[in-house]
Design a protein around this motif. Structure first.
Motif, mmCIF file in Angstrom:
data_model
loop_
_atom_site.group_PDB
_atom_site.id
_atom_site.type_symbol
_atom_site.label_atom_id
_atom_site.label_comp_id
_atom_site.label_asym_id
_atom_site.label_seq_id
_atom_site.Cartn_x
_atom_site.Cartn_y
_atom_site.Cartn_z
ATOM 1 N N ILE A 37 24.524 -11.607 6.477
ATOM 2 C CA ILE A 37 24.232 -10.953 5.205
ATOM 3 C C ILE A 37 24.330 -11.963 4.074
ATOM 4 N N ILE A 38 23.283 -11.983 3.248
ATOM 5 C CA ILE A 38 23.280 -12.747 2.000
ATOM 6 C C ILE A 38 23.374 -11.753 0.851
ATOM 7 N N SER A 39 24.341 -11.922 -0.034
ATOM 8 C CA SER A 39 24.443 -11.105 -1.241
ATOM 9 C C SER A 39 23.977 -11.927 -2.433
ATOM 10 N N VAL A 40 23.084 -11.343 -3.226
ATOM 11 C CA VAL A 40 22.557 -12.020 -4.408
ATOM 12 C C VAL A 40 22.884 -11.143 -5.607
ATOM 13 N N ASN A 41 23.808 -11.577 -6.459
ATOM 14 C CA ASN A 41 24.260 -10.711 -7.542
ATOM 15 C C ASN A 41 25.008 -11.539 -8.583
ATOM 16 N N PRO A 42 24.926 -11.171 -9.853
ATOM 17 C CA PRO A 42 25.684 -11.908 -10.872
ATOM 18 C C PRO A 42 27.186 -11.679 -10.785
ATOM 19 N N LEU A 43 27.605 -10.545 -10.215
ATOM 20 C CA LEU A 43 29.019 -10.206 -10.095
ATOM 21 C C LEU A 43 29.434 -10.182 -8.630
ATOM 22 N N ARG A 76 14.085 -11.310 12.293
ATOM 23 C CA ARG A 76 13.991 -9.946 11.751
ATOM 24 C C ARG A 76 14.823 -9.896 10.469
ATOM 25 N N THR A 77 14.135 -9.869 9.334
ATOM 26 C CA THR A 77 14.806 -9.917 8.033
ATOM 27 C C THR A 77 14.480 -8.663 7.228
ATOM 28 N N ILE A 78 15.513 -8.105 6.605
ATOM 29 C CA ILE A 78 15.372 -6.984 5.677
ATOM 30 C C ILE A 78 15.894 -7.424 4.323
ATOM 31 N N VAL A 79 15.174 -7.087 3.270
ATOM 32 C CA VAL A 79 15.674 -7.308 1.916
ATOM 33 C C VAL A 79 15.904 -5.948 1.266
ATOM 34 N N CYS A 80 17.142 -5.714 0.842
ATOM 35 C CA CYS A 80 17.526 -4.493 0.130
ATOM 36 C C CYS A 80 17.724 -4.832 -1.346
ATOM 37 N N TRP A 81 17.397 -3.905 -2.217
ATOM 38 C CA TRP A 81 17.638 -4.143 -3.634
ATOM 39 C C TRP A 81 17.773 -2.820 -4.381
ATOM 40 N N GLY A 122 0.781 -1.229 0.000
ATOM 41 C CA GLY A 122 0.000 0.000 0.000
ATOM 42 C C GLY A 122 0.809 1.273 0.000
ATOM 43 N N VAL A 123 2.120 1.207 0.137
ATOM 44 C CA VAL A 123 3.003 2.376 0.107
ATOM 45 C C VAL A 123 4.178 2.032 -0.792
ATOM 46 N N GLY A 124 4.453 2.864 -1.777
ATOM 47 C CA GLY A 124 5.482 2.565 -2.756
ATOM 48 C C GLY A 124 6.879 2.955 -2.331
ATOM 49 N N LYS A 125 7.177 2.879 -1.058
ATOM 50 C CA LYS A 125 8.481 3.237 -0.523
ATOM 51 C C LYS A 125 8.962 2.134 0.413
ATOM 52 N N GLY A 126 10.238 2.225 0.775
ATOM 53 C CA GLY A 126 10.784 1.298 1.743
ATOM 54 C C GLY A 126 10.136 1.457 3.097
ATOM 55 N N SER A 127 10.230 0.396 3.921
ATOM 56 C CA SER A 127 9.549 0.406 5.218
ATOM 57 C C SER A 127 10.519 0.375 6.391
ATOM 58 N N VAL A 128 11.813 0.579 6.125
ATOM 59 C CA VAL A 128 12.780 0.451 7.215
ATOM 60 C C VAL A 128 13.535 1.757 7.446
ATOM 61 N N ARG A 145 19.375 -3.441 13.718
ATOM 62 C CA ARG A 145 18.743 -4.440 14.594
ATOM 63 C C ARG A 145 18.410 -5.742 13.876
ATOM 64 N N ALA A 146 18.624 -5.803 12.575
ATOM 65 C CA ALA A 146 18.207 -6.976 11.807
ATOM 66 C C ALA A 146 19.035 -8.214 12.159
ATOM 67 N N ASP A 147 18.394 -9.381 12.043
ATOM 68 C CA ASP A 147 19.107 -10.655 12.161
ATOM 69 C C ASP A 147 19.711 -11.063 10.823
ATOM 70 N N LEU A 148 18.990 -10.742 9.750
ATOM 71 C CA LEU A 148 19.416 -11.131 8.403
ATOM 72 C C LEU A 148 19.130 -9.982 7.449
ATOM 73 N N ILE A 149 20.130 -9.656 6.636
ATOM 74 C CA ILE A 149 19.963 -8.642 5.591
ATOM 75 C C ILE A 149 20.306 -9.298 4.260
ATOM 76 N N VAL A 150 19.359 -9.277 3.342
ATOM 77 C CA VAL A 150 19.579 -9.789 1.996
ATOM 78 C C VAL A 150 19.800 -8.588 1.081
ATOM 79 N N VAL A 151 20.931 -8.554 0.402
ATOM 80 C CA VAL A 151 21.256 -7.475 -0.539
ATOM 81 C C VAL A 151 21.214 -8.076 -1.935
ATOM 82 N N ALA A 152 20.187 -7.728 -2.702
ATOM 83 C CA ALA A 152 19.945 -8.373 -3.995
ATOM 84 C C ALA A 152 20.037 -7.347 -5.126
ATOM 85 N N GLY A 153 20.821 -7.664 -6.144
ATOM 86 C CA GLY A 153 20.891 -6.793 -7.315
ATOM 87 C C GLY A 153 21.378 -5.403 -6.997
#
Length: 760
Positions: free
Chosen positions: A252-258, A361-366, A207-213, A220-228
């Motif tokens: 931290i999980i990094s998801v990236n082709p490079l 507590r998980t955050i996904v960044c992209w 319902g909101v087109g912006k980030g929520s964090v 404070r996150a337990d897991l941060i996923v950094v994708a693309g």
């Protein structure tokens, strides 16, 4: 000592290549920052300027939109932010004498690097019909030309008003007000080319087109996923937040082709130990094939659903809609297809699942690696599905984090720079100003280019940016721009767009973020909104580059009065004299900005805008709940003998601004026409490291789009994938190749063949 701009374009025929680095920042970043700053500003001005970057009493960095903590460092900037500041605060000048010596045809032959290095534009310039070079023009005459062309249009919708993400809230609000009073919603902006897919997906799902964090959530996150995303180059200050999160126990999980140096190890220049040793950041690197992200997240969702106790059933029951549809779709996810789409090993995905399940507590960044594909919107929806299943929206330390790339691109959208405005926004605007805004949708960036190409649009006005350099299908875009009757660019410096003009053209030089802004009511400041919805002031501290510059709000005000005349009841001149009056109107039109001026006065650090999902676990969607979605899984299918190309930035680059010809972290020096290819793919194509190849894209229209003379670099990319810098490779991206729903150019998934070419 300040150095002179280059007299000629540097030769880039033989870039040097060394192995990529495995750590970012540290002493090399400090040294490079100081060298660039001194070359542009000199030592004294460097100190005076950089110590004001991102300070509460200073100016907002004109680079990325990453937020600051409440307690600021003395040096609250990164290497690329310092480069952006140095380029704006440079002592180099582009005068009328420069334009007299350089016809437009000459400027068109120059590189973007050479153009940008010439310095700040000092006077308004005009290219008359039939003229071969720009000539000085008075401000009064410039606005007269604008008025002539806009009034001569058969419809207001034949005008386009583009906005760059560096435009302040105040200027953006005035520009959209003028456009709508003039009678059009043709308000394309740079968000159309980057995070439009994020906004489309998030508006539908939460319902909101912006980030929520917030920054505190990241810490404070337990897991941060950094994708693309490559924060080491594109958002370097984000590395400090990741380092802090790691120190608090996050993984931290990094998801990236490079592989990217900044996500491997960060050498924090703020601390002695950080400079020397640094901190390892990534715990798990998923080297995914380009465009395989939706398949990865769909399979993770299936595995979460199959794990007893893994779903936050209370959250799903109370706050979500569409669970059954997602569960059915996820149940069909197939291991073999997912491994083919992603290029990952089963063990890697299983390890990612373990980390997801261990996190409360998980955050996904992209960033653009997720947003610039045909299936970007479903991909981001799938990311949201994962967070919703685990109750990770509206929980401290959890949420969605689309990382915006330009310092006020989010604020411009909040201010109403949007071709498809919400009816409630237009109702409030009309009530406040006594106007009748058009209700039909306008043109986004891609539709604007098509409108120029097809003769539907005749006047192009750009508030900042480098439209020609940033957009896809270069030959088509440039031909379209040349069909315009008038092109207008509000600019601080030269770029490619000034050399690709309509029948007539104007360059309107403006104040930058670093410049002191004094109007009739006294010294002014503007405001910006960062990537996490925090609004704060920005105050330049340097004397303007020329006495002939106008601020962005002043330019809009004078354009509006020249075009609309006295028939407009809007008190335009009042807004130019005192920007507080603009903020008073924003406070009455835009939700969340109530008591705008008073809140800025009470807290120099600014304030956070409301975000219902984050603040209340309230989801203002059509269903009144957070929406699960269940789109079919897509990923690019690449024919035999072809590669999937992503366009990207070098480390000496910010968007289309080229600071230098090196990409330090990737081991590239002295050239930009390089293509990064996995050694096994290159061998299969018969391309040795150091060979030269033409890049030729393949699209359904059968048109050959060619970027010649790229040095092949054997590089540890994902198999079947390649990478090369934009804007040089924008020529390969078809105008009609866009993301479903958002219409964002699909610049991260371009099917190409490599044809061996002679060294150039």
């Amino acid at each position: 000592m300040v150095s002179k701009p280059p007299a000629g374009d540097p030769v880039q025929d033989a870039p040097q290549v060394t192995p990529p680095q495995h750590a970012a920042a540290g002493l090399p970043a400090v040294g490079h920052t100081l060298r660039i700053a001194r070359e542009q500003m000199g030592s004294l001005r460097t100190a005076r300027t950089l110590l004001k970057v991102n300070q509460k009493d200073g100016f907002d960095c004109p680079g990325c939109a990453w937020p600051e903590e409440d307690k600021r460092h003395v040096a609250e900037f990164c290497e690329n932010g310092a480069k952006a500041v140095a380029e704006e605060a440079t002592l180099r000048r582009v005068t009328p004498e420069f334009f007299a010596a350089h016809p437009v045809a000459d400027l068109a032959e120059r590189s973007g690097y050479w153009l940008g290095q010439q310095g700040r534009i000092t006077q308004p310039m005009f290219l008359p019909e039939g003229g071969d070079r720009y000539e000085p023009v008075t401000w009064e005459r410039a606005f007269g030309i604008l008025a002539e062309e806009l009034r001569a249009l058969d419809s207001p919708d034949e005008a386009l008003f583009y906005t760059s993400g560096r435009t302040s809230n105040e200027a953006a609000f005035l520009l959209q007000l003028f456009a709508r009073e003039f009678g059009t919603n043709n308000l394309p902006d740079c968000s159309n080319m980057c995070h439009e897919s994020s906004g489309s997906a998030l508006t539908e799902t939460i319902g909101v087109g912006k980030g929520s964090v917030s920054l505190e959530d990241l810490h404070r996150a337990d897991l941060i996923v950094v994708a693309g995303q490559n924060p080491g180059t594109n958002h370097p200050r984000m590395l400090s937040a990741l380092e802090k999160a790691k120190a608090a126990g996050a993984r931290i999980i990094s998801v990236n082709p490079l592989p990217e140096a900044g996500l491997e190890r960060f050498k924090n220049p703020q601390t002695p130990l950080g400079m020397v040793r640094g901190a390892a950041l990534t715990d798990l690197f998923l080297q995914i094939r380009i465009g395989g992200d939706q398949a990865l997240f769909r399979l993770l969702n299936k595995l979460v659903l199959e794990t007893p106790g893994a779903v936050d059933e209370e959250f799903v029951r109370e706050h979500t809609h569409g669970y059954e549809e997602l569960a059915a779709a996820a149940g069909e996810a197939d291991w073999d297809e997912t491994l083919a789409a992603t290029g990952l090993e089963r063990s890697e995905i299983e390890r990612a699942l373990e980390m997801v399940l261990a996190s409360e507590r998980t955050i996904v960044c992209w960033a653009m690696g997720l947003t610039q594909h045909k299936h970007s919107v479903p991909t981001i929806r799938e990311v949201v599905n994962l967070l919703l299943l685990r109750g990770n929206i509206g929980r401290p330390g959890a949420g969605v984090c689309p990382v915006r790339g330009h310092s006020n691109v989010q604020g411009d959208r909040t201010m109403g720079i949007f071709e498809r405005p919400a009816p409630a926004f237009l109702d409030a605007l009309d009530k406040e100003f006594g106007i009748v805004s058009p209700r039909h949708h306008g043109f986004d960036v891609v539709r604007s280019i098509q409108a120029l190409r097809d003769g539907e649009a005749k006047v192009f006005f750009a508030m900042g940016g480098n439209f020609v350099g940033a957009t896809p299908d270069t030959e088509v875009t440039e031909a379209a721009m040349r069909r315009a009757r008038l092109t207008v660019h509000v600019s601080t410096k030269l770029n490619r767009s000034h050399a690709v003009t309509g029948t007539r053209a104007l360059i309107l030089p403006t104040l930058g973020r670093t410049d002191k802004d004094v109007q009739k009511a006294g010294r002014q400041f503007v405001t910006v909104e960062d990537s996490m919805g925090l609004v704060h002031a920005s105050r330049g501290n340097l004397p303007p580059a020329s006495p002939h510059l106008l601020s962005e709000p002043a330019i809009v005000v004078r354009m509006a009065r020249a075009v609309l005349g006295e028939a407009s009841a809007t008190p335009w001149e009042e807004f130019e004299a005192d920007y507080a009056r603009i903020r008073d109107r924003i406070a009455r039109v835009v939700p969340g900005f109530e008591d705008f001026n008073a809140r800025l006065a009470a807290d120099p650090g600014g304030f956070a805008l409301p975000h219902a999902p984050r603040d209340e676990r309230r989801f203002p969607t059509k269903t009144g709940k957070a929406n699960f979605t269940a789109a079919p899984v897509e990923y690019p299918r690449v024919p035999e003998g072809r590669l999937l190309l992503q366009t990207l930035r070098s480390h000496d680059q910010y968007n289309t601004t080229i600071y230098g010809l090196d990409d330090r972290y990737r081991g590239i020096k002295g050239g930009r026409r390089v293509v990064l290819v996995h050694p096994e793919d290159a061998a299969a194509l018969g391309l040795a490291d150091g060979a030269y190849a033409d890049l030729v894209s393949e699209w359904t229209d059968g048109v050959e789009r060619r970027a010649p003379g790229f040095r092949v670099v054997h590089y540890p990319t994902a198999r079947g994938c390649a990478a090369a810098y934009y804007p040089e490779t924008n020529v390969l991206v078809p105008l009609e190749s866009t993301a479903d729903v958002s219409n964002t150019p699909a610049s991260k998934s371009v099917i190409v063949r490599l044809e061996q070419s002679p060294s150039t």
